[in-house]
Design a protein around this motif. Structure first.
Motif, PDB file in Angstrom:
ATOM      1  N   GLY A  59      -1.727  -8.097  10.732  1.00 55.48           N
ATOM      2  CA  GLY A  59      -2.699  -8.685   9.812  1.00 55.48           C
ATOM      3  C   GLY A  59      -2.218  -8.591   8.384  1.00 55.48           C
ATOM      4  N   ASN A  60      -1.179  -9.338   8.052  1.00 58.28           N
ATOM      5  CA  ASN A  60      -0.600  -9.304   6.713  1.00 58.28           C
ATOM      6  C   ASN A  60      -1.392 -10.212   5.774  1.00 58.28           C
ATOM      7  N   HIS A  61      -2.015  -9.623   4.754  1.00 63.48           N
ATOM      8  CA  HIS A  61      -2.852 -10.361   3.797  1.00 63.48           C
ATOM      9  C   HIS A  61      -4.016 -11.085   4.478  1.00 63.48           C
ATOM     10  N   THR A  62      -4.625 -10.430   5.456  1.00 64.63           N
ATOM     11  CA  THR A  62      -5.816 -11.001   6.087  1.00 64.63           C
ATOM     12  C   THR A  62      -7.096 -10.320   5.618  1.00 64.63           C
ATOM     13  N   ASP A  63      -6.985  -9.078   5.143  1.00 63.62           N
ATOM     14  CA  ASP A  63      -8.193  -8.294   4.863  1.00 63.62           C
ATOM     15  C   ASP A  63      -9.020  -8.881   3.734  1.00 63.62           C
ATOM     16  N   HIS A  64      -8.362  -9.384   2.675  1.00 61.59           N
ATOM     17  CA  HIS A  64      -9.130  -9.851   1.521  1.00 61.59           C
ATOM     18  C   HIS A  64      -9.888 -11.143   1.788  1.00 61.59           C
ATOM     19  N   ASN A  65      -9.593 -11.801   2.917  1.00 59.15           N
ATOM     20  CA  ASN A  65     -10.397 -12.945   3.329  1.00 59.15           C
ATOM     21  C   ASN A  65     -11.219 -12.619   4.573  1.00 59.15           C
ATOM     22  N   HIS A  66     -11.572 -11.316   4.675  1.00 53.36           N
ATOM     23  CA  HIS A  66     -12.480 -10.792   5.696  1.00 53.36           C
ATOM     24  C   HIS A  66     -11.923 -10.931   7.109  1.00 53.36           C
ATOM     25  N   GLY A  67     -10.595 -10.802   7.235  1.00 55.35           N
ATOM     26  CA  GLY A  67      -9.957 -10.905   8.533  1.00 55.35           C
ATOM     27  C   GLY A  67      -9.829  -9.581   9.248  1.00 55.35           C
ATOM     28  N   LYS A  68      -8.944  -9.557  10.235  1.00 54.00           N
ATOM     29  CA  LYS A  68      -8.699  -8.376  11.055  1.00 54.00           C
ATOM     30  C   LYS A  68      -7.326  -7.799  10.740  1.00 54.00           C
ATOM     31  N   VAL A  69      -7.217  -6.488  10.873  1.00 58.92           N
ATOM     32  CA  VAL A  69      -5.938  -5.823  10.627  1.00 58.92           C
ATOM     33  C   VAL A  69      -5.721  -4.738  11.676  1.00 58.92           C
ATOM     34  N   LEU A  70      -4.467  -4.374  11.830  1.00 60.49           N
ATOM     35  CA  LEU A  70      -4.079  -3.210  12.616  1.00 60.49           C
ATOM     36  C   LEU A  70      -3.216  -2.360  11.701  1.00 60.49           C
ATOM     37  N   ALA A  71      -3.550  -1.100  11.559  1.00 63.63           N
ATOM     38  CA  ALA A  71      -2.835  -0.227  10.630  1.00 63.63           C
ATOM     39  C   ALA A  71      -2.731   1.169  11.215  1.00 63.63           C
ATOM     40  N   ALA A  72      -1.974   2.021  10.528  1.00 61.75           N
ATOM     41  CA  ALA A  72      -1.839   3.401  10.976  1.00 61.75           C
ATOM     42  C   ALA A  72      -1.584   4.305   9.786  1.00 61.75           C
ATOM     43  N   GLY A  73      -2.227   5.462   9.777  1.00 61.32           N
ATOM     44  CA  GLY A  73      -1.898   6.483   8.798  1.00 61.32           C
ATOM     45  C   GLY A  73      -0.562   7.112   9.160  1.00 61.32           C
ATOM     46  N   ILE A  74       0.210   7.476   8.154  1.00 64.59           N
ATOM     47  CA  ILE A  74       1.553   7.997   8.407  1.00 64.59           C
ATOM     48  C   ILE A  74       1.688   9.414   7.840  1.00 64.59           C
ATOM     49  N   ASN A  75       2.802  10.043   8.171  1.00 67.36           N
ATOM     50  CA  ASN A  75       2.993  11.452   7.807  1.00 67.36           C
ATOM     51  C   ASN A  75       3.509  11.656   6.387  1.00 67.36           C
ATOM     52  N   LEU A  76       3.726  10.600   5.631  1.00 64.70           N
ATOM     53  CA  LEU A  76       4.016  10.745   4.207  1.00 64.70           C
ATOM     54  C   LEU A  76       2.675  10.772   3.478  1.00 64.70           C
ATOM     55  N   ASP A  77       2.434  11.800   2.658  1.00 62.17           N
ATOM     56  CA  ASP A  77       1.107  11.950   2.092  1.00 62.17           C
ATOM     57  C   ASP A  77       1.137  12.433   0.652  1.00 62.17           C
ATOM     58  N   ALA A  78      -0.037  12.367   0.021  1.00 64.34           N
ATOM     59  CA  ALA A  78      -0.269  12.950  -1.301  1.00 64.34           C
ATOM     60  C   ALA A  78      -1.094  14.213  -1.101  1.00 64.34           C
ATOM     61  N   ILE A  79      -0.753  15.290  -1.816  1.00 64.09           N
ATOM     62  CA  ILE A  79      -1.435  16.566  -1.645  1.00 64.09           C
ATOM     63  C   ILE A  79      -1.903  17.090  -3.002  1.00 64.09           C
ATOM     64  N   ALA A  80      -2.842  18.044  -2.972  1.00 69.37           N
ATOM     65  CA  ALA A  80      -3.383  18.571  -4.221  1.00 69.37           C
ATOM     66  C   ALA A  80      -3.884  19.994  -4.039  1.00 69.37           C
ATOM     67  N   ALA A  81      -3.868  20.729  -5.141  1.00 68.56           N
ATOM     68  CA  ALA A  81      -4.620  21.970  -5.285  1.00 68.56           C
ATOM     69  C   ALA A  81      -5.675  21.706  -6.340  1.00 68.56           C
ATOM     70  N   ALA A  82      -6.922  22.117  -6.080  1.00 62.97           N
ATOM     71  CA  ALA A  82      -8.006  21.748  -7.001  1.00 62.97           C
ATOM     72  C   ALA A  82      -9.099  22.799  -7.026  1.00 62.97           C
ATOM     73  N   SER A  83      -9.819  22.807  -8.139  1.00 60.03           N
ATOM     74  CA  SER A  83     -10.917  23.742  -8.330  1.00 60.03           C
ATOM     75  C   SER A  83     -11.976  23.110  -9.234  1.00 60.03           C
ATOM     76  N   LYS A  84     -13.230  23.432  -8.968  1.00 60.40           N
ATOM     77  CA  LYS A  84     -14.322  22.998  -9.833  1.00 60.40           C
ATOM     78  C   LYS A  84     -14.178  23.581 -11.232  1.00 60.40           C
ATOM     79  N   ASN A  85     -14.749  22.872 -12.231  1.00 61.04           N
ATOM     80  CA  ASN A  85     -14.962  23.466 -13.546  1.00 61.04           C
ATOM     81  C   ASN A  85     -16.393  23.136 -14.002  1.00 61.04           C
ATOM     82  N   ASP A  86     -16.811  23.755 -15.072  1.00 59.51           N
ATOM     83  CA  ASP A  86     -18.193  23.596 -15.537  1.00 59.51           C
ATOM     84  C   ASP A  86     -18.324  22.754 -16.800  1.00 59.51           C
ATOM     85  N   ASP A  87     -17.228  22.082 -17.207  1.00 62.72           N
ATOM     86  CA  ASP A  87     -17.280  21.370 -18.490  1.00 62.72           C
ATOM     87  C   ASP A  87     -17.405  19.853 -18.352  1.00 62.72           C
ATOM     88  N   GLY A  88     -17.605  19.344 -17.132  1.00 57.45           N
ATOM     89  CA  GLY A  88     -17.808  17.914 -16.964  1.00 57.45           C
ATOM     90  C   GLY A  88     -16.573  17.071 -17.212  1.00 57.45           C
TER      91      GLY A  88
END
Length: 428
Positions: free
Chosen positions: A66-95
């Protein structure tokens, strides 16, 4: 959550290995993540101090059908892969939300100002502001947090580095302020909203949905408010092939106009019939009126509409082939999809630089090596960047060697399919 130093200690002692294995599948791959996560923790401590923190991850994705089908409400087949983005995070109180990605300046957003900033268009800070706005507009909790991130998802690769980053931002806001209760579909919609409205890229929902849901997944976008998502039960490891992504060295950074034109031209055909998207126009009605449509919309728009109908139907064939375990039929569909993208959708190279065609070259080489044995196609948005190939394992070494001889050492990635989308890895 433990303090960052304790978080790192537990990580390196293997206390999070069972969770890492859930995400990265094998024991070896789980342990291989220790160094990466330790590095983002070190960066977090250096920038923000030894505070309570958690670890987060979001995958890149590989479009399979489904190459370039999604933006015209089409169907796609996809897969998540093992290359990823990672993070370390913590709340703060200053908005304030502060995100420092490895190799980039820190992005800072005040959650009291979530209006669109035109000067941020095309920058990662726009995605951050857009994600915060998306959560708030949907009535979810938001708050300040500090984070350091790192990514193995290649920028401009067609593996959706921006979507992985968006889903990672959403994962942090979801777990830090919403107890992780927001579902993957909503996360994907918030991510797309940030990219469309704040970043200024008119993408469809495929990238964000595949990164958020992960695994092999087919998605029907006929109703964007309620996309139909189905996990596809297929053991890719048993088919005797490897999924390769070849980075041809092209970059997507100046191709927004090319991507937008694909969507705009498909939608121009839909508008000829009084509809907003091609999914709402019957293929028969379109074909019966091609002569008139081309006069109004142009020949390339007609060709791109032809690609939409063909690739939309191929998704169903690909899914059926995988469910039936018929990998030969699946590969046939992949090749047909690639040829349609090349000939009809015309997203293999940009008309801005017609003599620069690394994707075309990679496809030609793949056909020479894999003809009658594997499958190959343009990957993702196209115009530059990457191709996808399904390579028989007995040809893998030859394929990788020959492609890297032309496109550079390390340009051919052999990927695994990841079963988990944007998630929290560790927190106490």
């Amino acid at each position: 959550m433990p303090k960052a130093t304790l978080l790192k200690e537990k990580l390196l002692n293997g206390e999070y290995d069972s969770r890492l294995k859930t995400v990265y599948v094998t024991d070896a791959d789980a342990k291989a993540q220790h160094e990466r996560y330790a590095a983002v923790i070190d960066s977090f401590i250096e920038l923000f101090g030894d505070r309570e923190a958690g670890l987060y991850s979001a995958p890149g994705r590989s479009e399979v059908g489904g190459n370039h089908t999604d933006h015209n409400h089409g169907k796609v087949l996809a897969a998540g892969i093992n290359l990823d983005a990672i993070a370390a995070a913590s709340k703060n109180d200053d908005g304030i939300v502060r995100v420092k990605s490895a190799g980039y300046p820190m992005d800072v957003v005040d959650i009291n100002d979530l209006t669109v900033h035109s000067e941020e268009e095309g920058k990662s800070v726009a995605l951050l502001r857009g994600v915060c706005a998306g959560f708030k507009e949907r009535g979810y909790n938001i708050g300040g947090f500090d984070a350091t991130t790192a990514s193995k998802v290649l920028s401009g690769s067609g593996l959706s580095s921006s979507a992985a980053f968006e889903v990672l931002l959403c994962a942090m806001m979801n777990y830090l302020y919403n107890d992780g209760k927001i579902d993957p579909v909503t996360i994907a919609q918030i991510s797309q909203y940030a990219e469309n409205k704040y970043f200024g890229k008119p993408c469809g929902l495929l990238d964000q949905m595949a990164c958020s849901v992960s695994g092999f997944v087919t998605i029907d976008f006929k109703d964007l408010s309620a996309p139909v998502i189905e996990k596809v039960d297929f053991d890719f490891g048993s088919c005797g092939h490897s999924l390769c992504i070849v980075d041809t060295g092209g970059n997507h950074s100046d191709l927004t106009d090319d991507y937008a034109a694909v969507r705009k031209e498909m939608e121009s055909v839909a508008k000829y019939f009084g509809k907003d998207v091609l999914r709402d126009v019957s293929e028969k009605e379109f074909k019966d009126n091609i002569g008139e449509v081309r006069k109004t919309c142009g020949d390339r728009a007609v060709l791109r509409a032809m690609h939409f109908y063909g690739d939309n139907a191929r998704v169903e064939k690909e899914v059926a082939a995988l469910k039936a375990g018929d990998f030969e039929e699946f590969k046939k569909c992949i090749i047909e999809s690639g040829r349609s993208s090349y000939m009809y959708n015309q997203n293999v190279y940009t008309c801005k630089a017609p003599t620069d065609q690394p994707v075309s070259l990679a496809l030609a080489m793949s056909e020479e090596i894999l003809s009658g044995k594997g499958a190959w196609r343009v990957h993702g948005g196209g115009f530059a960047g990457t191709i996808q190939a399904f390579v028989p394992n007995d040809l893998l070494s030859e394929y990788k060697e020959r492609m890297e001889k032309v496109f550079g050492e390390g340009s051919c990635y052999v990927l695994a399919i990841r079963p988990v989308g944007g998630t929290q890895i560790a927190a106490e």
